[in-house]
Design an enzyme around this catalytic site. Structure first.
Site, PDB file in Angstrom:
ATOM      1  N   TRP A 188       0.804  -1.220   0.000  1.00 27.63           N
ATOM      2  CA  TRP A 188       0.000   0.000   0.000  1.00 27.63           C
ATOM      3  C   TRP A 188       0.839   1.274   0.000  1.00 27.63           C
ATOM      4  O   TRP A 188       0.294   2.363  -0.047  1.00 27.63           O
ATOM      5  CB  TRP A 188      -0.944   0.030   1.218  1.00 27.63           C
ATOM      6  CG  TRP A 188      -0.313  -0.443   2.505  1.00 27.63           C
ATOM      7  CD1 TRP A 188      -0.496  -1.666   3.091  1.00 27.63           C
ATOM      8  CD2 TRP A 188       0.595   0.273   3.356  1.00 27.63           C
ATOM      9  NE1 TRP A 188       0.246  -1.754   4.243  1.00 27.63           N
ATOM     10  CE2 TRP A 188       0.928  -0.576   4.435  1.00 27.63           C
ATOM     11  CE3 TRP A 188       1.172   1.548   3.314  1.00 27.63           C
ATOM     12  CZ2 TRP A 188       1.802  -0.201   5.462  1.00 27.63           C
ATOM     13  CZ3 TRP A 188       2.053   1.919   4.330  1.00 27.63           C
ATOM     14  CH2 TRP A 188       2.350   1.048   5.386  1.00 27.63           C
ATOM     15  N   GLU A 239       9.965  -8.831  -3.469  1.00 30.90           N
ATOM     16  CA  GLU A 239      10.631  -7.615  -2.964  1.00 30.90           C
ATOM     17  C   GLU A 239      10.057  -7.383  -1.579  1.00 30.90           C
ATOM     18  O   GLU A 239       8.859  -7.116  -1.456  1.00 30.90           O
ATOM     19  CB  GLU A 239      10.329  -6.413  -3.864  1.00 30.90           C
ATOM     20  CG  GLU A 239      10.808  -6.534  -5.290  1.00 30.90           C
ATOM     21  CD  GLU A 239      12.308  -6.583  -5.434  1.00 30.90           C
ATOM     22  OE1 GLU A 239      13.021  -6.395  -4.427  1.00 30.90           O
ATOM     23  OE2 GLU A 239      12.779  -6.830  -6.550  1.00 30.90           O
ATOM     24  N   GLU A 280      11.630  -3.887  11.313  1.00 33.08           N
ATOM     25  CA  GLU A 280      11.157  -2.866  10.384  1.00 33.08           C
ATOM     26  C   GLU A 280       9.921  -2.194  10.993  1.00 33.08           C
ATOM     27  O   GLU A 280       8.901  -2.844  11.212  1.00 33.08           O
ATOM     28  CB  GLU A 280      10.780  -3.514   9.053  1.00 33.08           C
ATOM     29  CG  GLU A 280      10.391  -2.508   7.994  1.00 33.08           C
ATOM     30  CD  GLU A 280       9.904  -3.149   6.700  1.00 33.08           C
ATOM     31  OE1 GLU A 280       9.167  -4.142   6.765  1.00 33.08           O
ATOM     32  OE2 GLU A 280      10.259  -2.632   5.628  1.00 33.08           O
ATOM     33  N   CYS A 328      10.107   0.871   2.014  1.00 32.75           N
ATOM     34  CA  CYS A 328      10.962  -0.309   2.224  1.00 32.75           C
ATOM     35  C   CYS A 328      12.433   0.080   2.286  1.00 32.75           C
ATOM     36  O   CYS A 328      13.231  -0.586   2.934  1.00 32.75           O
ATOM     37  CB  CYS A 328      10.729  -1.309   1.105  1.00 32.75           C
ATOM     38  SG  CYS A 328      11.021  -0.621  -0.516  1.00 32.75           S
ATOM     39  N   LYS A 331      -3.152  -7.597  -7.931  1.00 36.54           N
ATOM     40  CA  LYS A 331      -3.933  -7.530  -6.692  1.00 36.54           C
ATOM     41  C   LYS A 331      -3.353  -6.415  -5.829  1.00 36.54           C
ATOM     42  O   LYS A 331      -2.295  -6.541  -5.232  1.00 36.54           O
ATOM     43  CB  LYS A 331      -3.894  -8.842  -5.902  1.00 36.54           C
ATOM     44  CG  LYS A 331      -5.059  -8.840  -4.938  1.00 36.54           C
ATOM     45  CD  LYS A 331      -4.889  -9.439  -3.586  1.00 36.54           C
ATOM     46  CE  LYS A 331      -4.151  -8.829  -2.490  1.00 36.54           C
ATOM     47  NZ  LYS A 331      -4.742  -7.647  -1.851  1.00 36.54           N
TER      48      LYS A 331
HETATM   49  P1  NAD Z   1       1.920  -7.104   3.280  1.00 33.86           P
HETATM   50  O1  NAD Z   1       2.927  -8.183   3.144  1.00 33.86           O
HETATM   51  O2  NAD Z   1       1.039  -7.090   4.463  1.00 33.86           O
HETATM   52  O3  NAD Z   1       0.917  -7.141   2.020  1.00 33.86           O
HETATM   53  C1  NAD Z   1       1.404  -7.128   0.702  1.00 33.86           C
HETATM   54  C2  NAD Z   1       0.357  -7.751  -0.209  1.00 33.86           C
HETATM   55  O4  NAD Z   1       0.198  -9.119   0.140  1.00 33.86           O
HETATM   56  C3  NAD Z   1      -1.021  -7.108  -0.092  1.00 33.86           C
HETATM   57  O5  NAD Z   1      -1.599  -7.015  -1.373  1.00 33.86           O
HETATM   58  C4  NAD Z   1      -1.790  -8.087   0.771  1.00 33.86           C
HETATM   59  O6  NAD Z   1      -3.176  -8.076   0.542  1.00 33.86           O
HETATM   60  C5  NAD Z   1      -1.178  -9.405   0.347  1.00 33.86           C
HETATM   61  N1  NAD Z   1      -1.313 -10.440   1.375  1.00 33.86           N
HETATM   62  C6  NAD Z   1      -1.357 -10.271   2.719  1.00 33.86           C
HETATM   63  N2  NAD Z   1      -1.505 -11.460   3.334  1.00 33.86           N
HETATM   64  C7  NAD Z   1      -1.559 -12.398   2.356  1.00 33.86           C
HETATM   65  C8  NAD Z   1      -1.687 -13.812   2.359  1.00 33.86           C
HETATM   66  N3  NAD Z   1      -1.832 -14.516   3.499  1.00 33.86           N
HETATM   67  N4  NAD Z   1      -1.681 -14.468   1.170  1.00 33.86           N
HETATM   68  C9  NAD Z   1      -1.557 -13.775   0.017  1.00 33.86           C
HETATM   69  N5  NAD Z   1      -1.438 -12.438  -0.053  1.00 33.86           N
HETATM   70  C10 NAD Z   1      -1.429 -11.754   1.109  1.00 33.86           C
HETATM   71  O7  NAD Z   1       2.730  -5.760   3.072  1.00 33.86           O
HETATM   72  P2  NAD Z   1       2.195  -4.263   3.180  1.00 33.86           P
HETATM   73  O8  NAD Z   1       1.896  -4.031   4.627  1.00 33.86           O
HETATM   74  O9  NAD Z   1       1.140  -3.991   2.177  1.00 33.86           O
HETATM   75  O10 NAD Z   1       3.486  -3.410   2.742  1.00 33.86           O
HETATM   76  C11 NAD Z   1       4.500  -3.139   3.604  1.00 33.86           C
HETATM   77  C12 NAD Z   1       5.681  -4.069   3.368  1.00 33.86           C
HETATM   78  O11 NAD Z   1       6.066  -4.024   2.007  1.00 33.86           O
HETATM   79  C13 NAD Z   1       6.911  -3.659   4.159  1.00 33.86           C
HETATM   80  O12 NAD Z   1       7.518  -4.782   4.736  1.00 33.86           O
HETATM   81  C14 NAD Z   1       7.829  -3.057   3.083  1.00 33.86           C
HETATM   82  O13 NAD Z   1       9.181  -3.102   3.397  1.00 33.86           O
HETATM   83  C15 NAD Z   1       7.479  -3.879   1.897  1.00 33.86           C
HETATM   84  N6  NAD Z   1       7.839  -3.174   0.643  1.00 33.86           N
HETATM   85  C16 NAD Z   1       8.924  -3.611  -0.046  1.00 33.86           C
HETATM   86  C17 NAD Z   1       9.315  -2.966  -1.223  1.00 33.86           C
HETATM   87  C18 NAD Z   1      10.507  -3.448  -2.015  1.00 33.86           C
HETATM   88  O14 NAD Z   1      10.643  -3.044  -3.163  1.00 33.86           O
HETATM   89  N7  NAD Z   1      11.360  -4.271  -1.464  1.00 33.86           N
HETATM   90  C19 NAD Z   1       8.574  -1.869  -1.682  1.00 33.86           C
HETATM   91  C20 NAD Z   1       7.474  -1.443  -0.951  1.00 33.86           C
HETATM   92  C21 NAD Z   1       7.112  -2.126   0.214  1.00 33.86           C
END
Ligand code: NAD
Length: 508
Positions: free
Chosen positions: A168, A268, A401, A303, A192
């Site tokens: 998000w 990522e 984090e 991130c 998604k």
């Molecule tokens: P999140 O892992 O909670 O969710 C990411 C996605 O996964 C969302 O679309 C969510 O709906 C989906 N998801 C959640 N639970 C799931 C499950 N059980 N099965 C399948 N899909 C599922 O992450 P977030 O809170 O949306 O974003 C924050 C995280 O993203 C932080 O850890 C950040 O570091 C990371 N991030 C990394 C990068 C990068 O390029 N490395 C860039 C941006 C964000």
């Protein structure tokens, strides 16, 4: 690039906008097959914004079926590469034309400052899509040195149906990082978005359709991670998942792949990134400006946020003083006010998590030198930029984090110690190093185990450089650059026997 509007103008756009709430499958918006919805809120006010379609297994099956149909009949894959490029460039024109509306949509659902979206997120989204569009008709295949009796071609082909699972924190930009190279290479894509930020992605899909991307080629399924995301991860007809999000959920996608069809997985994930400042850093004021940006940009929901400042004891005091000076310019408040540099935290859950970490930092004995409290502004989720000094590397705030506006300062007395502390983490996404010694700059950049190391600046490179993580910050590939294009394609060898018993005659 158009300039910023006033707060009143952004508010007027927000009031007049029709919010997209259905999933986008096979070229049109749809309610979920079960009729189920989930609520999305405006984190700056705490008020509900809309009810979004909550896609079930059945909806995911339909999206995959339509994406597969589109892939197999070649309506995009077999379009001439220069035409694929033209359509993607047209999408960029439509994004430009609708820039303010997209920016408002993204701001009201994520709490991001409109200033950032207009000056960073959207320009970078455009740059990324244009960069990858341009690759469509500029990448050549190879011929292997197989001798005179064979022609051995090594060609790249699109993988097929690619599911992109988004976080998000940069909704439009993360969509671009994935759909740009995936579509340029000729794949069918199903996005998604994170449940907190579905609407800007839905609008992007509408614009893509208007630009001429054929139906079924770019689909958006909205919904919760544990239902919609999981259904994509386990689907036997999805060929690849490109995921950005937490390390914890990233791990699940590796399991989904193992349990289903061994789909290719690229992750990522999170980071606990160090900003290393040595005693020979050239200009502490410039360093302070970078260090402030590195941790507080996007409320630290980033991130690559440099949430650990590892600073040499000789310059610590002077640097902290300058950082405190710079933070004064970072006003927090209504994200639609273009003079605010910090907006709202994305959700109540994330807000509580950050405040919990701040409490933990105090309990474990770190000193607060700035902030540390929630800001009461209506029912919105705002938190003061917070700085902890005297942080030990083993404290929770130095290890986990936080994904919020919280900086942990760790003091060191040598370059070796700085590198040791920088690497003392399960993550390895990004790092910054500040030093005026060119030898030290090179040696530290090599010694720090991270996918991107910037020297004398904070950043992530650009569309032309790969971005991704070492260790538990990533898996299986990189976003951005030509390497991203490669990961959305399969390598195929075509071996043609041209040996001929009559070859002498043939040559004669
Ligand atoms: P999140 O892992 O909670 O969710 C990411 C996605 O996964 C969302 O679309 C969510 O709906 C989906 N998801 C959640 N639970 C799931 C499950 N059980 N099965 C399948 N899909 C599922 O992450 P977030 O809170 O949306 O974003 C924050 C995280 O993203 C932080 O850890 C950040 O570091 C990371 N991030 C990394 C990068 C990068 O390029 N490395 C860039 C941006 C964000």
């Amino acid at each position: 690039m158009s300039s910023l509007l006033t707060r009143e103008e952004y508010e007027a756009i927000s009031k007049a906008m029709v919010l997209p709430t259905g999933s986008f499958i096979d070229g049109r918006a749809r309610a979920a097959s079960t009729g189920a919805t989930f609520e999305t809120i405006n984190p700056a006010t705490g008020a509900p914004l809309a009810q979004i379609a909550s896609c079930s297994q059945e909806d995911v099956d339909l999206a995959v079926e339509k994406a597969r149909e589109a892939f197999d009949d070649g309506r995009w894959t077999r379009v001439h590469p220069s035409d694929r490029k033209r359509i993607l460039i047209k999408l960029c024109k439509l994004i430009r034309r609708n820039q303010h509306e997209l920016a408002v949509l993204e701001s009201i659902e994520s709490g991001k400052p409109i200033q950032d979206i207009e000056t960073v997120d959207i320009p970078e989204t455009l740059h990324c899509l244009e960069w990858h569009a341009e690759t469509a008709d500029k990448i050549y295949d190879q011929v292997a040195p197989a001798g005179d009796d064979a022609v051995a071609m090594v060609v790249r082909e699109p993988i097929g149906v690619v599911a992109c699972i988004l976080p998000w924190n940069f909704p439009l930009l993360m969509a671009a990082w994935k759909m740009g190279p995936a579509l340029a290479a000729g794949n069918s894509v199903i996005i998604k978005p994170a449940e907190q930020t579905s609407m800007s992605t839905l609008r992007l899909a509408e614009l893509a359709h208007e630009a001429g991307i054929p139906r079924g080629v770019l689909n958006v399924v909205t919904g919760l991670g544990e239902t919609t995301g999981k259904a994509l991860g386990l689907h036997a007809d999805v060929d690849m998942v490109s995921f950005t999000g937490s390390t914890e959920v990233g791990r699940m996608f590796l399991e989904y792949s193992a349990q289903s069809n061994l789909k290719k997985i690229v992750l990522e994930c999170g980071g606990k990134n160090p900003c290393v400042v040595m005693d020979d850093a050239e200009n502490l004021d410039v360093v302070a400006s970078h260090a402030t940006q590195a941790v507080f940009w996007n409320m630290g929901e980033n991130c690559s946020s440099n949430s650990r400042l590892i600073v040499h004891e000789k310059v610590k005091e002077a640097l902290v003083e300058r950082i405190l000076h710079h933070v004064r310019d970072w006003r927090t408040g209504d994200p639609l006010d273009p003079s605010n540099r910090l907006g709202a935290i994305v959700s109540k859950e994330q807000y509580d998590t950050i405040l919990g970490y701040i409490e933990k930092g105090k309990q474990e004995g770190a000193n607060i030198v700035l902030g540390g409290r929630a800001i009461s502004e209506g029912n919105g989720y705002f938190i003061e930029p917070t700085i902890f000094d005297n942080v030990r590397p083993d404290m929770t705030i130095a290890r986990e984090e936080i994904f919020g506006p919280v900086l942990s300062i760790i003091t060191v007395s040598s370059g070796d110690e700085a590198v040791q502390v920088a690497n003392d983490t399960p993550y390895g996404l990004a790092a910054s190093v500040f030093t005026s010694n060119v030898k030290r700059a090179h040696r530290m950049a090599r010694a720090i185990r991270a996918g991107t190391v910037t020297v004398n600046c904070y950043g992530e490179g650009d569309a032309s450089t790969p971005f991704g993580g070492y260790k538990q910050s990533g898996f299986g590939g990189r976003d951005n650059s030509i390497h991203a294009h490669d990961q959305y394609t399969e390598l195929k060898t075509i071996w043609i026997d041209i040996s001929d018993s009559d070859v002498e005659d043939a040559i004669d």
